[in-house]
Design an enzyme around this catalytic site. Structure first.
Site, PDB file in Angstrom:
ATOM      1  N   ASP A 203      16.411  -3.279  -5.416  1.00 44.76           N
ATOM      2  CA  ASP A 203      15.203  -2.619  -5.926  1.00 44.76           C
ATOM      3  C   ASP A 203      14.834  -3.028  -7.346  1.00 44.76           C
ATOM      4  O   ASP A 203      14.173  -2.280  -8.050  1.00 44.76           O
ATOM      5  CB  ASP A 203      15.389  -1.099  -5.869  1.00 44.76           C
TER       6      ASP A 203
ATOM      7  N   GLU B  97      12.426   1.674  -9.682  1.00 42.10           N
ATOM      8  CA  GLU B  97      13.149   1.164  -8.514  1.00 42.10           C
ATOM      9  C   GLU B  97      12.607   1.676  -7.182  1.00 42.10           C
ATOM     10  O   GLU B  97      12.555   0.934  -6.202  1.00 42.10           O
ATOM     11  CB  GLU B  97      14.640   1.509  -8.642  1.00 42.10           C
TER      12      GLU B  97
ATOM     13  N   HIS C 213      25.309   1.823 -22.491  1.00 47.00           N
ATOM     14  CA  HIS C 213      24.206   0.889 -22.242  1.00 47.00           C
ATOM     15  C   HIS C 213      23.620   0.405 -23.561  1.00 47.00           C
ATOM     16  O   HIS C 213      23.630   1.118 -24.564  1.00 47.00           O
ATOM     17  CB  HIS C 213      23.128   1.604 -21.420  1.00 47.00           C
TER      18      HIS C 213
ATOM     19  N   GLU D  25      19.957  -4.556   1.537  1.00 47.81           N
ATOM     20  CA  GLU D  25      19.964  -3.176   1.036  1.00 47.81           C
ATOM     21  C   GLU D  25      18.575  -2.549   1.208  1.00 47.81           C
ATOM     22  O   GLU D  25      18.015  -1.930   0.310  1.00 47.81           O
ATOM     23  CB  GLU D  25      20.412  -3.094  -0.434  1.00 47.81           C
TER      24      GLU D  25
ATOM     25  N   ARG E 204      15.787   5.676 -17.088  1.00 43.54           N
ATOM     26  CA  ARG E 204      14.652   5.973 -17.971  1.00 43.54           C
ATOM     27  C   ARG E 204      14.286   7.455 -17.936  1.00 43.54           C
ATOM     28  O   ARG E 204      13.962   8.048 -18.959  1.00 43.54           O
ATOM     29  CB  ARG E 204      13.431   5.136 -17.563  1.00 43.54           C
TER      30      ARG E 204
ATOM     31  N   HIS F 253      21.913   5.422 -17.872  1.00 41.95           N
ATOM     32  CA  HIS F 253      20.906   4.455 -18.325  1.00 41.95           C
ATOM     33  C   HIS F 253      19.500   4.750 -17.809  1.00 41.95           C
ATOM     34  O   HIS F 253      18.548   4.118 -18.237  1.00 41.95           O
ATOM     35  CB  HIS F 253      21.289   3.042 -17.882  1.00 41.95           C
TER      36      HIS F 253
END
Length: 365
Positions: free
Chosen positions: A80, A116, A226, A102, A195, A193
């Site tokens: 993704d 994603e 990260h 996937e 957003r 990580h």
């Protein structure tokens, strides 16, 4: 994709070429070295301060000429990422069939995870062949109108990669990890990580972790932080002064996989870790309100805890205090793979290209 690439390259009926955009240069290079993969095309698009607009445009413009030159019979993309969507779109523009590894993961919320969720939905709309890791992912694709004969349930290749990388005799290059007593200390592995978690949600997560460490004297936290400055700033502010919280630089895949195999419990907002950790018998607390991997929730290998500090503390305490509860999660059957996903996909590729009349057998946990 690394173990799949290696398997396809060994197949004398196929000519497998590798193109990378290097959307994340450092993360990519250490995996290429680990699996001894030399790309035929490396676009090296990563730039400082890059945005989704930059990545999308540079990936699309870079992959177009590559596909025009190679004219493959099939383009394989994975998961993704923005690169995945751009590659599928470039292949579509050139009327080249696309196989999506996937495929079929969905949360139902186009902004969670962002971007994603839409990357995989749009890739699914462009793909000709769909390699779904689970029966649930296949059901999602069927609801969206994908022809059943174009879907293969294979398990997830991430499990193949993980099982090929974890070794009991592995020695860490990091002195802190090499000297860690994983038998006497309960190590909590943390990654964040997303957003949508930046800002106050992330601060709440870190406050909960700090409270957990203060309550349990045998707990150590390993947190590869990260590189996003917004993540690092809050992590340092909330956790930087805690003696048993170790803020590390992001880790390469090999040491991270072996750390995962030795930790006690995982806190993450990642998608892939929801599949990897259960393969090694590690319970996962998912720091999100939605997941594209509901099979793990149903199987009992993960718990969705969101970002509310009270909920995180309560679930962590239960896993640290209740041995039966911990064992129920750690010993649940992993619904995501058995280490044979790549073999099934390779067989499906031969079937899709007309090189074999036999469909691969399906993964069934």
């Amino acid at each position: 994709m690394a173990p799949l690439v290696k398997l396809l390259q060994k197949d004398e009926t196929l000519d497998c070429r590798v193109a990378v955009t290097a959307q994340h240069r450092e993360m990519l290079d250490q995996v290429l070295r680990l699996f001894a993969i030399r790309p035929d095309h490396d676009l090296n698009i990563m730039q400082a301060g890059q945005t989704l607009f930059n990545i999308s445009v540079r990936a699309l413009e870079g992959l177009g000429p590559v596909l025009e030159k190679e004219r493959p019979d099939l383009v394989l993309v994975h998961g993704d990422t923005t690169t995945t969507f751009a590659a599928a779109l470039a292949a579509y523009y050139l009327q080249i069939p696309v196989g999506h590894v996937e495929a079929g993961l969905r949360t139902g919320n186009r902004y969670s995870p962002f971007p994603e969720e839409m990357n995989r939905r749009l890739t699914g709309g462009l793909a000709d062949w769909h390699f779904a890791p689970t029966a649930g992912a296949r059901a999602n694709l069927l609801r969206e109108g994908v022809a059943p004969e174009h879907i293969f349930v294979t398990g997830n290749t991430v499990i193949d990669a993980l099982l090929a990388t974890v070794r009991p005799e592995y020695r860490f290059g990091e002195p802190l990890l090499d000297g860690m007593d994983f038998r006497r200390r309960r190590v909590l592995l943390v990654t964040t990580h997303r957003r949508e978690n930046l800002g106050e949600p992330m601060r709440g997560i870190y406050l909960a972790l700090r409270d957990i460490v203060e309550q349990f004297a045998d707990v150590q936290v390993i947190f590869p932080v990260h590189k996003n400055p917004a993540v690092r700033r809050v992590a340092e502010e909330v956790l930087g002064g805690s003696e048993r919280v170790h803020l590390l630089e992001p880790m390469d895949y090999e040491p991270f996989a072996n750390l995962l195999s030795r930790c006690y419990l995982v806190f993450t907002d990642s998608g892939g870790l929801q599949e990897e950790a259960p393969s090694l018998g590690k319970p996962v607390l998912v720091l999100r309100n939605t997941t594209e991997r509901p099979e793990a929730v149903d199987a009992g290998t993960v718990r969705l805890v969101g970002t509310d500090p009270a909920v995180i503390r309560a679930q962590a305490r239960r896993l640290l205090e209740d041995g039966n509860y911990y064992r129920a999660m750690s010993e649940a059957v992993n619904p995501y793979g058995d280490g044979q996903a790549c073999a099934r996909i390779a067989q499906a590729v031969r079937y899709a290209l007309g090189l074999s009349a036999a469909r691969p057998g399906e993964f069934n946990p």
